[in-house]
Scaffold this motif. Structure first.
Motif, PDB file in Angstrom:
ATOM      1  N   ASP A 138      -8.557 -21.496 -35.039  1.00 11.95           N
ATOM      2  CA  ASP A 138      -8.529 -21.608 -36.502  1.00 11.95           C
ATOM      3  C   ASP A 138      -8.720 -23.066 -36.913  1.00 11.95           C
ATOM      4  N   ARG A 139      -7.680 -23.665 -37.412  1.00 11.41           N
ATOM      5  CA  ARG A 139      -7.817 -25.063 -37.837  1.00 11.41           C
ATOM      6  C   ARG A 139      -6.738 -25.900 -37.173  1.00 11.41           C
ATOM      7  N   PRO A 140      -6.991 -26.329 -35.964  1.00 11.67           N
ATOM      8  CA  PRO A 140      -5.967 -27.165 -35.314  1.00 11.67           C
ATOM      9  C   PRO A 140      -5.743 -28.449 -36.113  1.00 11.67           C
ATOM     10  N   GLU A 141      -4.511 -28.954 -36.069  1.00  9.61           N
ATOM     11  CA  GLU A 141      -4.246 -30.222 -36.767  1.00  9.61           C
ATOM     12  C   GLU A 141      -4.923 -31.373 -36.049  1.00  9.61           C
ATOM     13  N   MET A 142      -5.104 -31.194 -34.759  1.00  6.25           N
ATOM     14  CA  MET A 142      -5.710 -32.285 -33.998  1.00  6.25           C
ATOM     15  C   MET A 142      -6.435 -31.723 -32.776  1.00  6.25           C
ATOM     16  N   VAL A 143      -7.625 -32.273 -32.535  1.00  3.63           N
ATOM     17  CA  VAL A 143      -8.375 -31.931 -31.335  1.00  3.63           C
ATOM     18  C   VAL A 143      -8.488 -33.194 -30.475  1.00  3.63           C
ATOM     19  N   VAL A 144      -7.944 -33.114 -29.270  1.00  5.20           N
ATOM     20  CA  VAL A 144      -7.938 -34.242 -28.339  1.00  5.20           C
ATOM     21  C   VAL A 144      -8.848 -33.879 -27.173  1.00  5.20           C
ATOM     22  N   CYS A 145      -9.669 -34.813 -26.747  1.00  2.94           N
ATOM     23  CA  CYS A 145     -10.715 -34.491 -25.776  1.00  2.94           C
ATOM     24  C   CYS A 145     -10.803 -35.536 -24.669  1.00  2.94           C
ATOM     25  N   ASP A 146     -11.086 -35.067 -23.476  1.00  2.00           N
ATOM     26  CA  ASP A 146     -11.368 -35.935 -22.334  1.00  2.00           C
ATOM     27  C   ASP A 146     -12.821 -35.690 -21.922  1.00  2.00           C
ATOM     28  N   THR A 147     -13.421 -36.628 -21.223  1.00  2.00           N
ATOM     29  CA  THR A 147     -14.721 -36.384 -20.599  1.00  2.00           C
ATOM     30  C   THR A 147     -14.833 -37.297 -19.393  1.00  2.00           C
ATOM     31  N   MET A 148     -15.998 -37.321 -18.746  1.00  2.00           N
ATOM     32  CA  MET A 148     -16.151 -38.201 -17.580  1.00  2.00           C
ATOM     33  C   MET A 148     -17.597 -38.661 -17.458  1.00  2.00           C
ATOM     34  N   LYS A 164     -18.514 -35.188 -32.170  1.00  2.00           N
ATOM     35  CA  LYS A 164     -18.492 -35.065 -33.636  1.00  2.00           C
ATOM     36  C   LYS A 164     -17.387 -34.139 -34.118  1.00  2.00           C
ATOM     37  N   ARG A 165     -16.882 -33.308 -33.215  1.00  2.00           N
ATOM     38  CA  ARG A 165     -15.930 -32.275 -33.643  1.00  2.00           C
ATOM     39  C   ARG A 165     -14.498 -32.549 -33.198  1.00  2.00           C
ATOM     40  N   ILE A 166     -14.242 -33.741 -32.676  1.00  2.00           N
ATOM     41  CA  ILE A 166     -12.886 -34.017 -32.187  1.00  2.00           C
ATOM     42  C   ILE A 166     -12.239 -35.130 -33.010  1.00  2.00           C
TER      43      ILE A 166
END
Lengths: 312, 312
Positions: A138-148, A164-166
């Motif tokens: 739905d609409r998370p208050e926060m999106v946290v992302c890792d990558t490598m 763009k979406r985090i």
């Protein structure tokens, strides 16, 4: 209060100059959830394993409070497996093997009960897979992302779409330099935030971590450890502590984010004390609190006496 | 209150990807004294230059408050000269040339008026030369020393002798690892302190600095700079700010030493903003105080809310 974490649940085989583990429970989602569950009452996992995944590992996660409704089991597939060997200084490692197995065809399915998750935590995976999760919540208050570096080099376009979406990207310093194509970390941080995430955390291993948000920079030390057993999963444990603390707070302001960096740093420091995720299984509130206090002591500057130069 | 600094006064030729300086005033003693004199009323220099050393450079030091009674001039010799080229990331550099010139036969002579110096600051030089200075002073309250990989590798015995006679060693992280023969910095610090110095400061460039004393570790951030012009002399400017602040204080306790690390970090951060020691020539008290405050803001952790884990 709830956290949805997607990532890998894996078989790891770790070699250091001091010990070889053979097969142990590993994977980014494992470390994230096992660290986060000390702070959040609802830690939800989305991942896939093969038919070879032992019940004992499932029980390890479940008995430690991880919600496994989102753990898909592919009975005909094999669990993702990774093997690595650390150099003498433990800062560098060689990947000995990576068997994607069930990850090759992984299409994440977010259970209906997870859709309302407050914080979504995208562990290191194909950026396309990361977006598939965002499409199902739905609409998370926060999106946290890792990558490598692998995704930075091989799927740069897809990674840009995900960025763009985090709200918050957590990466290490070499990844930040590579992503921004810029050696100066402060400049690199500005460029990365222009790609999407308002908030950026740069992990620097033994040198601590930096938080960039609004016009502020916050620098956190690493906990000084003389005896590091296994750095595997430290970055994921950081992410787990970080989102775990944030899920305890009402607001997601600068004060909370700074504290979250310290919580993340504390969980990372515990994680490396033993092999695999072992140390994350038996922490006490008292041990965590003592470690958090140590961070305050480490970097607390005695109050500044007003300065009058010799010239005045 | 007084500081005696020994080190080099040199001609530097600096190349970065952005600019080449040609010959500029340089040397460890130059940076140390030009940084320290903002804080200490009596900064005394012991060094040697050749007959080719311009009056203008002498005047630069003198007009900035550096006591030059200990500056020996060898009229038949040439001034020590160093040339270096920095890589794109400014963290690595190649030495293009090192002409020892008058340094080859340098026998430091400490003027009688310097013998009572409160703090003795041994800039990077042959460890034997460093001890010759200690033989010529009364009882300094503190002896602070720098060294480098060249002396660690080529004169290890002599360096060990010097280490036994100092209170505080200031070196960078790669030098600490090399001196202790140990990759873990915390273990390395313990080993180095067992060689003599009760107090150890490890400089980590963009990652800040660490102070080890008694049973305490203090971690200071680096000031985040987007535009670094020239890293030359940053470590010496650190030392100058460090000893300069200590000379202002009555005691040399942990609180003062932690603050001294911040003063050193601030002076290092100024030093790299322009080429050569240029930025150290025109600082104001206000600029210094603003920079010091920035350090507090950078690493100040919002007070810890007492922690009750999810399990309790």
């Amino acid at each position: 209060m709830s956290i949805l974490a997607i990532g890998t649940v894996a078989f790891d085989a770790i070699e250091t100059p001091f010990k070889s583990t053979g097969q142990v429970l590993g994977g980014s989602a494992t470390y994230i959830t096992l660290a986060a569950r000390y702070f959040s009452p609802s830690v939800r996992l989305v991942a896939v394993v093969g038919g070879d995944f032992p019940d004992a590992y499932v029980e390890t996660l479940r008995s430690n409070g991880v919600d496994l409704e989102g753990l898909a089991v592919d009975p005909d597939g094999k669990t993702f497996a990774w093997g690595g060997r650390y150099h003498y200084d433990l800062n560098q490692r060689d990947t000995l093997f990576t068997h994607l197995n069930v990850l090759e065809t992984f299409q994440p399915v977010v259970p209906a009960s997870y859709r309302d998750s407050r914080i979504v935590c995208l562990g290191n995976l194909d950026p396309t897979t990361q977006r598939q999760v965002l499409d199902q919540v739905d609409r998370p208050e926060m999106v946290v992302c890792d990558t490598m570096n692998f995704w930075i080099e091989h799927t740069p376009e897809s990674l840009r779409e995900t960025l763009k979406r985090i709200d918050c990207l957590i990466i290490n310093d070499s990844e930040a330099r590579e992503l921004a194509e810029e050696p100066n970390l402060i400049v690199a941080a500005r460029r990365i935030r222009a790609m999407g995430p308002d908030i950026l955390v740069i992990k620097k291993g033994e040198h601590g971590a930096m938080l960039f948000m609004d016009d502020e920079i916050f620098v956190a030390p690493a906990y000084p450890l003389e005896d590091i057993q296994d750095p595997t999963g430290a970055g994921d444990a950081f992410m787990g502590g970080f989102v775990g603390y944030l899920d305890r707070t009402q607001t997601l302001d600068a004060t909370c984010l700074k504290r979250a960096v310290i919580y993340g740093s504390a969980m990372a420091s515990f994680s490396v004390e033993r092999f695999g995720p072992e140390r994350l299984l038996d922490l006490t509130d008292e041990a965590i609190y003592t470690r958090l206090q140590a961070f305050y002591h480490l970097s607390s500057i005695p109050s500044l006496v007003s300065f009058d130069g010799i010239s005045s």
